[in-house]
Write an enzyme that holds these catalytic residues in place. Sequence first.
Site, mmCIF file in Angstrom:
data_model
loop_
_atom_site.group_PDB
_atom_site.id
_atom_site.type_symbol
_atom_site.label_atom_id
_atom_site.label_comp_id
_atom_site.label_asym_id
_atom_site.label_seq_id
_atom_site.Cartn_x
_atom_site.Cartn_y
_atom_site.Cartn_z
ATOM 1 N N ARG A 35 -0.544 2.499 -7.670
ATOM 2 C CA ARG A 35 -0.378 2.496 -6.216
ATOM 3 C C ARG A 35 -1.651 2.009 -5.540
ATOM 4 O O ARG A 35 -2.731 2.040 -6.107
ATOM 5 C CB ARG A 35 -0.081 3.911 -5.693
ATOM 6 C CG ARG A 35 1.258 4.455 -6.058
ATOM 7 C CD ARG A 35 1.642 5.613 -5.144
ATOM 8 N NE ARG A 35 0.775 6.774 -5.241
ATOM 9 C CZ ARG A 35 -0.014 7.214 -4.255
ATOM 10 N NH1 ARG A 35 -0.095 6.561 -3.106
ATOM 11 N NH2 ARG A 35 -0.755 8.292 -4.414
ATOM 12 N N HIS A 36 -1.489 1.579 -4.280
ATOM 13 C CA HIS A 36 -2.653 1.307 -3.439
ATOM 14 C C HIS A 36 -3.014 2.603 -2.735
ATOM 15 O O HIS A 36 -2.134 3.322 -2.262
ATOM 16 C CB HIS A 36 -2.312 0.214 -2.413
ATOM 17 C CG HIS A 36 -3.512 -0.335 -1.717
ATOM 18 N ND1 HIS A 36 -4.178 0.351 -0.723
ATOM 19 C CD2 HIS A 36 -4.176 -1.508 -1.875
ATOM 20 C CE1 HIS A 36 -5.188 -0.379 -0.283
ATOM 21 N NE2 HIS A 36 -5.218 -1.503 -0.965
ATOM 22 N N PRO A 37 -4.293 2.938 -2.628
ATOM 23 C CA PRO A 37 -4.655 4.226 -2.012
ATOM 24 C C PRO A 37 -4.386 4.289 -0.515
ATOM 25 O O PRO A 37 -4.311 5.387 0.049
ATOM 26 C CB PRO A 37 -6.153 4.360 -2.302
ATOM 27 C CG PRO A 37 -6.627 2.974 -2.568
ATOM 28 C CD PRO A 37 -5.475 2.244 -3.175
ATOM 29 N N LEU A 38 -4.234 3.138 0.148
ATOM 30 C CA LEU A 38 -4.093 3.140 1.603
ATOM 31 C C LEU A 38 -2.785 2.534 2.093
ATOM 32 O O LEU A 38 -2.424 2.745 3.253
ATOM 33 C CB LEU A 38 -5.260 2.372 2.242
ATOM 34 C CG LEU A 38 -6.676 2.871 1.910
ATOM 35 C CD1 LEU A 38 -7.721 1.956 2.528
ATOM 36 C CD2 LEU A 38 -6.857 4.297 2.395
#
Length: 380
Positions: free
Chosen positions: A224-227
């Site tokens: 996943r992307h953290p943001l």
Amino acid sequence: MKPLHGLRILDLTRVLAGPFCTALLADLGAEVIKLEPPQGDDYRHIGPFLQGESALFTLMNRGKQSIVLDLKDPAAQAVARQIALACDVVVENFRPGVASRLGLGPELREEKPSLIHAAISGFGQSGPAAHLPAYDLVAQAMSGLMAVTGEEGGAPLKVGESYGDLMAGLYASWAILAALYRRQATGEGATIDVAMFDALFSLLPTAHAVQFYAGAEPRRVGNRHPLSTPFGCFACADGPVVIAVLGDRQWQALCALIERGDLASDPALATDEGRTLQEPRIRTAIEGWSGTHPAAEAAEALAAAGIPTAVVQSLAEAAASPHARARGLVADLPHPVLGHAPTVGQPVRFDGAKLVAASSAPALGADGAAILHRLGIHHG
């Protein structure tokens, strides 16, 4: 004519970071003289091997000439200094202080102020950690990269390639080119200090944003992307597909594709932050759709909707893909033992052409006599 035609570099490096730097410059037309000890660069002895030739050495030393000098011998040191002073650039990745003890450090610039001297090391030429031995894994661990890499809730994980070495080599080549540009205006060379630790630390902008601006500790979130959400791998009927949604337009297009208007109109999901807070809900909705399709079919539908996507390919699949072939990502270069060696050179296209060195890696010491003759240096 290649961009660096006429540039002469003395390459005192071994293994990966330094050789990668000078290979990039050889691709662009620089003359690279690789000075090796009698046993050769360490990478000549690291597998995998093909007909006795190291694949890693072959890949990282394309387009270079090899001369053997035993730098434990003062006479050989004197010859090496003469070669250095006949060059525009010296690149070394000895432990800090070793090059100077050999007479091949930045002090060369006292005799030739226009010389560019680039040192690549694990932790730089100064600072409390400068003396520490460093391999890529050590730099990844200390830089913060491992701490943000891995599955959510899992252990820290190294990146699947030696990016500390590679990024230090890439930054060194970038810095050498900047120093050459300045030298055109001033006539002065430069002393360049590149550290694997510094290079990796500089390449964590998302973690920097979370740590320095949001005041939070960056966390491991797997693929996943953290943001941003949805941004990661999603299950299909036969394997994963990557979906990367950023911003409202792509979010609305995705919702329309998977026929989830309820998500598109939910105000709680109107921003990246809101969607990230409800990532499990969104993943369930997407995989309710993607799980009924083969990955290739899902990727085709996503791309048609304007959503960045890809099937996860193996290296062999990537290399054999029509796009990689069209871009010329793998070249066969003449090799003294193998005949021809597959090579992946620098990736940038200049005036439509992808530049790569004219030949593969040299045999150990094969060019020594020719180098000394060309430079007018007598040795033994």
